[in-house]
Design a protein around this motif. Structure first.
Motif, PDB file in Angstrom:
ATOM      1  N   ASP A 258       0.881  -1.172   0.000  1.00  0.00           N
ATOM      2  CA  ASP A 258       0.000   0.000   0.000  1.00  0.00           C
ATOM      3  C   ASP A 258       0.912   1.215   0.000  1.00  0.00           C
ATOM      4  O   ASP A 258       1.430   1.624   1.049  1.00  0.00           O
ATOM      5  CB  ASP A 258      -0.887  -0.038   1.245  1.00  0.00           C
ATOM      6  CG  ASP A 258      -1.902   1.103   1.289  1.00  0.00           C
ATOM      7  OD1 ASP A 258      -1.633   2.154   0.683  1.00  0.00           O
ATOM      8  OD2 ASP A 258      -2.952   0.934   1.947  1.00  0.00           O
ATOM      9  N   GLU A 259       1.148   1.748  -1.178  1.00  0.00           N
ATOM     10  CA  GLU A 259       2.115   2.835  -1.305  1.00  0.00           C
ATOM     11  C   GLU A 259       1.697   4.072  -0.529  1.00  0.00           C
ATOM     12  O   GLU A 259       2.546   4.792   0.006  1.00  0.00           O
ATOM     13  CB  GLU A 259       2.342   3.173  -2.777  1.00  0.00           C
ATOM     14  CG  GLU A 259       3.053   2.076  -3.560  1.00  0.00           C
ATOM     15  CD  GLU A 259       4.395   1.707  -2.947  1.00  0.00           C
ATOM     16  OE1 GLU A 259       5.097   2.612  -2.450  1.00  0.00           O
ATOM     17  OE2 GLU A 259       4.732   0.507  -2.949  1.00  0.00           O
ATOM     18  N   GLU A 260       0.391   4.335  -0.466  1.00  0.00           N
ATOM     19  CA  GLU A 260      -0.064   5.494   0.308  1.00  0.00           C
ATOM     20  C   GLU A 260       0.250   5.309   1.788  1.00  0.00           C
ATOM     21  O   GLU A 260       0.685   6.237   2.472  1.00  0.00           O
ATOM     22  CB  GLU A 260      -1.567   5.709   0.114  1.00  0.00           C
ATOM     23  CG  GLU A 260      -1.941   6.233  -1.271  1.00  0.00           C
ATOM     24  CD  GLU A 260      -3.409   6.627  -1.354  1.00  0.00           C
ATOM     25  OE1 GLU A 260      -4.077   6.598  -0.298  1.00  0.00           O
ATOM     26  OE2 GLU A 260      -3.858   6.957  -2.451  1.00  0.00           O
ATOM     27  N   LEU A 261       0.039   4.085   2.289  1.00  0.00           N
ATOM     28  CA  LEU A 261       0.358   3.806   3.681  1.00  0.00           C
ATOM     29  C   LEU A 261       1.863   3.892   3.918  1.00  0.00           C
ATOM     30  O   LEU A 261       2.309   4.414   4.943  1.00  0.00           O
ATOM     31  CB  LEU A 261      -0.145   2.413   4.059  1.00  0.00           C
ATOM     32  CG  LEU A 261       0.126   1.957   5.498  1.00  0.00           C
ATOM     33  CD1 LEU A 261      -0.550   2.887   6.495  1.00  0.00           C
ATOM     34  CD2 LEU A 261      -0.317   0.520   5.714  1.00  0.00           C
ATOM     35  N   ARG A 262       2.651   3.401   2.972  1.00  0.00           N
ATOM     36  CA  ARG A 262       4.108   3.488   3.103  1.00  0.00           C
ATOM     37  C   ARG A 262       4.547   4.941   3.254  1.00  0.00           C
ATOM     38  O   ARG A 262       5.361   5.281   4.119  1.00  0.00           O
ATOM     39  CB  ARG A 262       4.785   2.849   1.892  1.00  0.00           C
ATOM     40  CG  ARG A 262       6.304   2.713   2.035  1.00  0.00           C
ATOM     41  CD  ARG A 262       6.985   2.491   0.689  1.00  0.00           C
ATOM     42  NE  ARG A 262       6.513   1.296   0.021  1.00  0.00           N
ATOM     43  CZ  ARG A 262       7.058   0.088   0.171  1.00  0.00           C
ATOM     44  NH1 ARG A 262       8.089  -0.066   0.968  1.00  0.00           N
ATOM     45  NH2 ARG A 262       6.569  -0.935  -0.502  1.00  0.00           N
ATOM     46  N   LYS A 263       4.008   5.803   2.391  1.00  0.00           N
ATOM     47  CA  LYS A 263       4.357   7.233   2.454  1.00  0.00           C
ATOM     48  C   LYS A 263       3.890   7.860   3.759  1.00  0.00           C
ATOM     49  O   LYS A 263       4.581   8.697   4.350  1.00  0.00           O
ATOM     50  CB  LYS A 263       3.743   7.956   1.262  1.00  0.00           C
ATOM     51  CG  LYS A 263       4.365   7.569  -0.076  1.00  0.00           C
ATOM     52  CD  LYS A 263       3.652   8.272  -1.226  1.00  0.00           C
ATOM     53  CE  LYS A 263       4.245   7.850  -2.578  1.00  0.00           C
ATOM     54  NZ  LYS A 263       3.511   8.461  -3.711  1.00  0.00           N
ATOM     55  N   ALA A 264       2.704   7.442   4.235  1.00  0.00           N
ATOM     56  CA  ALA A 264       2.169   8.009   5.470  1.00  0.00           C
ATOM     57  C   ALA A 264       3.040   7.612   6.666  1.00  0.00           C
ATOM     58  O   ALA A 264       3.325   8.447   7.542  1.00  0.00           O
ATOM     59  CB  ALA A 264       0.733   7.526   5.683  1.00  0.00           C
ATOM     60  N   LYS A 310      -4.164  -3.419   8.666  1.00  0.00           N
ATOM     61  CA  LYS A 310      -2.893  -2.911   8.139  1.00  0.00           C
ATOM     62  C   LYS A 310      -1.707  -3.069   9.087  1.00  0.00           C
ATOM     63  O   LYS A 310      -0.605  -2.617   8.768  1.00  0.00           O
ATOM     64  CB  LYS A 310      -3.047  -1.434   7.775  1.00  0.00           C
ATOM     65  CG  LYS A 310      -4.093  -1.187   6.698  1.00  0.00           C
ATOM     66  CD  LYS A 310      -4.242   0.288   6.395  1.00  0.00           C
ATOM     67  CE  LYS A 310      -5.278   0.527   5.299  1.00  0.00           C
ATOM     68  NZ  LYS A 310      -5.452   1.969   4.997  1.00  0.00           N
ATOM     69  N   LYS A 311      -1.894  -3.718  10.228  1.00  0.00           N
ATOM     70  CA  LYS A 311      -0.816  -3.794  11.221  1.00  0.00           C
ATOM     71  C   LYS A 311       0.464  -4.396  10.650  1.00  0.00           C
ATOM     72  O   LYS A 311       1.557  -3.879  10.856  1.00  0.00           O
ATOM     73  CB  LYS A 311      -1.277  -4.611  12.426  1.00  0.00           C
ATOM     74  CG  LYS A 311      -0.199  -4.720  13.522  1.00  0.00           C
ATOM     75  CD  LYS A 311      -0.686  -5.530  14.704  1.00  0.00           C
ATOM     76  CE  LYS A 311       0.383  -5.603  15.789  1.00  0.00           C
ATOM     77  NZ  LYS A 311       1.660  -6.149  15.329  1.00  0.00           N
ATOM     78  N   ARG A 316       6.119  -3.568   8.790  1.00  0.00           N
ATOM     79  CA  ARG A 316       7.147  -3.720   7.761  1.00  0.00           C
ATOM     80  C   ARG A 316       7.655  -2.350   7.285  1.00  0.00           C
ATOM     81  O   ARG A 316       8.865  -2.141   7.155  1.00  0.00           O
ATOM     82  CB  ARG A 316       6.590  -4.499   6.578  1.00  0.00           C
ATOM     83  CG  ARG A 316       7.698  -4.967   5.623  1.00  0.00           C
ATOM     84  CD  ARG A 316       7.242  -5.206   4.211  1.00  0.00           C
ATOM     85  NE  ARG A 316       6.035  -6.000   4.123  1.00  0.00           N
ATOM     86  CZ  ARG A 316       5.271  -6.032   3.027  1.00  0.00           C
ATOM     87  NH1 ARG A 316       5.601  -5.329   1.956  1.00  0.00           N
ATOM     88  NH2 ARG A 316       4.174  -6.769   2.992  1.00  0.00           N
ATOM     89  N   TYR A 317       6.733  -1.419   7.045  1.00  0.00           N
ATOM     90  CA  TYR A 317       7.145  -0.098   6.559  1.00  0.00           C
ATOM     91  C   TYR A 317       7.911   0.666   7.629  1.00  0.00           C
ATOM     92  O   TYR A 317       8.872   1.390   7.324  1.00  0.00           O
ATOM     93  CB  TYR A 317       5.927   0.705   6.111  1.00  0.00           C
ATOM     94  CG  TYR A 317       5.203   0.115   4.919  1.00  0.00           C
ATOM     95  CD1 TYR A 317       5.871  -0.684   4.003  1.00  0.00           C
ATOM     96  CD2 TYR A 317       3.845   0.357   4.700  1.00  0.00           C
ATOM     97  CE1 TYR A 317       5.219  -1.231   2.906  1.00  0.00           C
ATOM     98  CE2 TYR A 317       3.181  -0.180   3.605  1.00  0.00           C
ATOM     99  CZ  TYR A 317       3.872  -0.981   2.718  1.00  0.00           C
ATOM    100  OH  TYR A 317       3.217  -1.519   1.641  1.00  0.00           O
TER     101      TYR A 317
END
Length: 725
Positions: A258-264, A310-311, A316-317
Motif C-alpha cells: 500500500d504505497e499510500e500507507l508506506r508514504k504516510a 494494516k498492522k 514492515r514499513y
C-alpha cells in the motif's frame, strides 16, 4: 504383449524412460575436472544436479513452495548437508547402524552454503525453499565440503526458482607459500591458511577460515585468488542453465503493498526515528522502547478496523523507516545508535578467577555483551572421539558456546544447542586452537556462557577464552582478541562507513558482518557475511586495517587484566606427566590382559594411558597429587629400563627357594639371588640371612645368560668383605 499407459511394452524404454542428461565440465587447470549433470536423477525436484570431482559425488536438489505462507516477510530458506557412510564404504556407529542427527561438520557445511545463498534471493520472495546436498561417493582424496556450495547453486541454476546467482564456494589453502584451490586432504594437512570463500561472478559474499597469524594483505590476496576460481564456476553454471533451458524464472507475488500507507508511515515517523537514532542512547532496551513508541503512536491514529487490517504492513514499513534513519544518521553525521564514532570500541572490563570450581575462568564484558567462560583440564580419557564419514579422529581442544534467551532479555524457553551456537563456537575454536602449545598433555575444554548480548558474542568468547586459558595456567603462545566490523553503504552512493565493534542492530540493519581474530602478530580466524552488491576489495582492505586497530585496542585491555598465563596450574587441577617409550615396550607396560598397567594404577592411584603414535609408545600419567604420579612413573621406567650388568637395583623378594631367592629388581624382571651370593659367610638356608618374601633389598646385576636371558644377582658384593683371620 503388455500395454503400459497406452504404449507398447517394447517401446517403453525409448519413450517414458528415455534419459537425456545435460552435462557440463569445468576444467580446473591442474588436471582435475568438475562435472555437473542434470536430467538423470531426482527429476521431480525443481532443480537437481549431480556434481562429480574424481570419485567424489554430491547430489544437490532444491524445491520451493509455489506460494508464500501468509504473513511471511523473510526468506524461509533451509539448507541441509548430509554425508552417507556408504559413500566411503563404512558403517555408521551406534546400535542402529544408521545415519542419525547431523554432525557438527555437516552443520558447519550447511551454514556455509546458507550464508552464501540467502542474500541472493529477491527481497520480496518469501516462498519456502529447501536445499538438500547429499554426499553419495567419496574416496578420501577431494574434500566434499568445498564443493557443496557449487552443487547447490547449480541446482538453483537449472530450476525456475528466482535467484540472483549463480555463486560458487571454494577452499583456499596456502601450502609452502603457494595458494591452492580446493586442495586434497593430503595437501590440506600441510596448509598454514584455510579459508572458504563464496562469491558471485562480480562480488565476494562470504568468507570463513583459520590461519597461522597472517597479515591483512595476505588474507586479502587469498580472497582475490579464490574469486578468480569462482568466476570460472559461475560462467560454467550460466552456460549449464542455458543448455537446460532454465534461464526464465517463475513469476510470483508474495507481498501486497500500500504505497499510500508506506508514504504516510514515512512522513509521520522518519524524523522521530532519526532523532532517536541520533540521540546516542547507549542502552539497547531504552533505545528500542523509544523506537517502538514512535510506531505505536502512528498506530494510535488509526481505527481498530484499519489497524487490524494494516498492522503487518505498518510494522514492515516502519522497519524500513528505522533502517533508513539509522543508516542516514551514520552516513550523513557519523553518529551511531549509541553515540560512538565509527572507530570507537565500547567500554571493556574483564576479570579472571571469578569461578573457584573450574580450573580457569574469566568474565569479559564489552558494552552490553558479556561472556562468562570456564576452562577444564582433562586427561586422554576426556578426548572427544570424532566418527564422521571421512574423519575418524580425536580432539584434545574443545570449545562450546551457549546462548541462552535471557542474554537478550527474551522470555522464552531454552532449547538444545542450535546451528548458531555450533557456528559461533567453531569460529572461536578456530581463533584459539593454534595458540595451544604443541603436544600439550592436557585435554582442554572451554565453555562460553553468553550472559548478555548486543553485538558479537563470538568475539567476546574469544577474548574471555584467552583470559580463562591464562587463568588456568595453560601456557598459550600468545593472547588472542577478536572484533566484529560492520558496513553501511547505500546502493548508487560512493559514501560508506566502516564500523568497529558493531551493535546487534548495526549487524541486522547493516551491509556486512566481518569478524576478525588474531594476536599481535597476525590474524588467526575470520568470518565475513556481505549483504550488498558491489563491495570492492578497497573497502574490504579498509575494513581489515580498521579491524586491526580495534583488535590491538582490545588486546591491550586483555593484557591489562592478565599479562601472561599463570606459572602453575590451580591446586585442584589434575597433574599429568608424559613419557615416550620404544614401541616394543608397549606390551610389557600393558601386560597380559592389561594386568601390569591395572596393577600399577591400583598400587599408585594414578591413571595411566598408553597409545602408539608414529611408531613410538606415548604414556600419559595423571593423578591428583605429585606422589602418585612419581610412583607410577618410577614403575613404568622400571619396566622399560634395559637391565645393565654392573648396575645396582632396589628389588623385592618374590619367593624363597632352598637354593636362593628370586628378586624382582625391575618391574616384570626377576633374577636369581643364589644362596651363595646372599652373604660372604656360608649359609645353609636363605632364612639364616634374615631374608623373607616381601623384603626390599639392594642387589647388583652380575650377569645375563646369553642363551636363556636369565639374570644373575648378588647381594654380598655390596657388603664389606670380612677380613681373613
Amino acid at each position: 504383449m503388455y500395454i503400459f499407459a497406452g504404449i507398447l511394452k517394447e517401446n517403453i524404454d525409448k519413450t517414458i524412460f528415455m534419459i537425456n542428461p545435460i552435462v557440463k565440465t569445468i576444467e580446473l587447470g591442474d588436471g582435475r575436472t568438475i562435472t555437473l549433470e542434470t536430467g538423470k536423477l531426482a527429476k521431480q525436484a525443481d532443480g537437481s544436479v549431480m556434481l562429480r570431482m574424481g570419485n567424489t559425488m554430491l547430489l544437490a536438489t532444491v524445491c520451493a513452495a509455489k506460494d508464500a505462507v501468509p504473513g511471511t516477510d523473510f526468506m524461509p530458506l533451509q539448507v541441509e548437508y548430509k554425508e552417507k557412510y556408504a559413500a566411503f564404504g563404512r558403517f555408521p556407529g551406534g546400535f542402529t547402524k544408521r545415519e542419525g542427527r547431523a554432525s557438527d561438520n555437516e552443520i558447519l557445511t550447511c551454514r556455509l552454503v546458507d550464508r552464501a545463498l540467502r542474500p541472493l534471493f529477491p527481497d520480496n520472495y518469501h516462498a519456502e525453499v529447501f536445499v538438500n546436498i547429499i554426499l553419495f561417493s567419496a574416496d578420501g582424496v577431494d574434500m566434499p565440503d568445498a564443493l557443496a556450495g557449487l552443487a547447490a547453486s547449480a541446482a538453483l541454476a537449472v530450476s525456475d526458482i528466482p535467484f540472483n546467482g549463480p555463486i560458487s564456494e571454494v577452499r583456499v589453502a596456502r601450502i609452502d607459500g603457494q595458494f591452492v584451490i580446493n586442495p586434497t586432504f593430503e595437501q590440506y594437512a600441510k596448509a598454514d591458511m584455510d579459508i572458504m570463500v563464496a562469491a558471485t561472478y562480480d562480488n565476494i559474499m562470504m568468507v570463513e577460515g583459520e590461519m597461522a597469524e597472517v597479515s591483512e594483505a595476505e588474507l586479502l590476496e587469498a580472497m582475490k585468488v579464490a574469486h578468480e576460481a569462482i568466476k570460472v564456476h559461475c560462467k560454467a553454471q550460466m552456460e549449464f542453465a542455458e543448455a537446460a533451458g532454465k534461464t526464465v524464472k517463475r513469476e510470483y507475488c508474495h507481498e501486497e503493498n500500500d504505497e499510500e500507507l508506506r508514504k504516510a508511515v514515512h512522513a509521520a515517523c522518519y524524523e522521530k526515528a532519526y532523532a532517536v537514532a541520533a540521540s546516542g542512547n547507549r542502552n539497547k532496551h531504552e533505545r528500542q522502547e523509544a523506537f517502538d513508541t514512535i510506531c505505536d503512536e502512528f498506530k494510535a491514529t488509526l481505527s481498530d478496523e484499519e489497524l487490524a487490517e494494516k498492522k503487518a504492513l505498518i510494522d514492515r514499513y516502519y522497519h524500513d523507516v528505522e533502517k533508513e534513519a539509522m543508516r542516514r544518521c551514520i552516513l550523513d553525521e557519523g553518529k551511531r545508535l549509541d553515540g560512538r564514532q565509527t572507530t570507537e570500541i565500547r567500554p571493556i572490563w574483564s576479570e579472571v578467577g571469578y569461578l573457584p570450581g573450574p580450573h580457569g575462568s574469566a568474565i569479559f564484558t564489552r558494552g552490553e555483551t558479556q561472556s562468562l567462560t570456564s576452562v577444564t583440564l582433562g586427561t586422554k580419557m576426556d578426548e572427544k572421539i570424532v566418527d564422521d564419514v571421512l574423519a575418524r579422529t580425536k580432539e584434545r581442544f574443545l570449545l562450546h558456546y551457549n546462548f541462552p534467551p535471557f542474554s537478550t532479555g527474551e522470555a522464552r524457553p531454552q532449547r538444545g544447542v542450535g546451528r548458531r551456537e555450533i557456528g559461533h563456537g567453531n569460529l572461536a575454536h578456530r581463533a584459539l586452537k593454534k595458540m595451544i602449545p604443541a603436544n600439550y598433555p592436557y585435554v582442554v575444554r572451554i565453555v562460553s556462557e553468553i550472559l548478555e548480548s548486543n553485538g558479537s558474542s563470538s568475539m567476546a568468547t574469544v577474548c574471555a577464552g584467552t583470559l580463562a586459558l591464562m587463568d588456568a595456567g595453560v601456557q598459550i603462545k600468545k593472547p588472542v582478541s577478536g572484533i566484529a566490523m560492520g558496513l553501511i553503504k547505500n546502493a548508487g552512493e560512493d559514501k560508506y562507513a566502516v564500523l568497529s565493534d558493531i551493535l546487534g542492530d548495526e549487524d541486522h540493519l547493516g551491509d556486512m558482518d566481518f569478524k576478525v581474530t588474531g594476536t599481535k602478530d597476525g590474524i588467526t580466524a575470520t568470518q565475513m557475511d556481505i549483504k550488498v552488491d558491489g563491495l570492492s576489495f578497497e573497502i574490504l582492505e579498509r575494513a581489515l586495517n580498521q579491524a586491526k586497530e580495534g583488535r590491538m585496542h582490545i588486546l591491550g585491555k586483555l593484557t591489562e587484566t592478565m599479562p601472561e598465563p599463570r606459572a602453575e596450574l590451580k591446586d585442584h587441577a589434575p597433574r599429568i606427566e608424559t613419557l615416550t617409550i620404544p614401541k616394543e615396550f608397549i606390551g610389557a607396560v600393558i601386560g597380559p590382559g592389561g594386568k601390569i598397567i591395572q596393577g600399577m594404577q591400583e598400587e599408585t592411584g594414578a591413571t595411566i594411558t598408553i597409545e602408539e603414535i608414529e611408531g613410538v609408545g606415548r604414556i600419559e600419567v595423571s593423578g591428583t597429587n605429585k606422589k602418585c604420579i612419581d610412583d607410577a612413573m618410577r614403575l613404568i621406567k622400571g619396566i622399560v629400563a634395559v637391565p645393565e650388568v654392573g648396575e645396582v637395583y632396589k628389588g623385592k623378594v618374590r619367593s624363597i627357594m632352598p637354593y636362593g631367592a628370586f628378586v624382582e629388581f625391575l618391574p616384570g624382571k626377576d633374577g636369581l639371588l643364589h644362596i651363595s651370593e646372599i652373604d660372604w659367610k656360608r649359609l645353609e638356608t636363605v632364612e639364616e640371612a634374615g631374608i623373607k618374601e616381601g623384603d626390599e633389598i639392594e642387589v647388583k646385576l652380575l650377569d645375563v645368560d646369553p642363551k636363556t636371558g636369565k639374570f644373575k644377582l648378588s647381594r654380598k658384593v655390596l657388603m664389606p668383605k670380612p677380613e681373613k683371620n
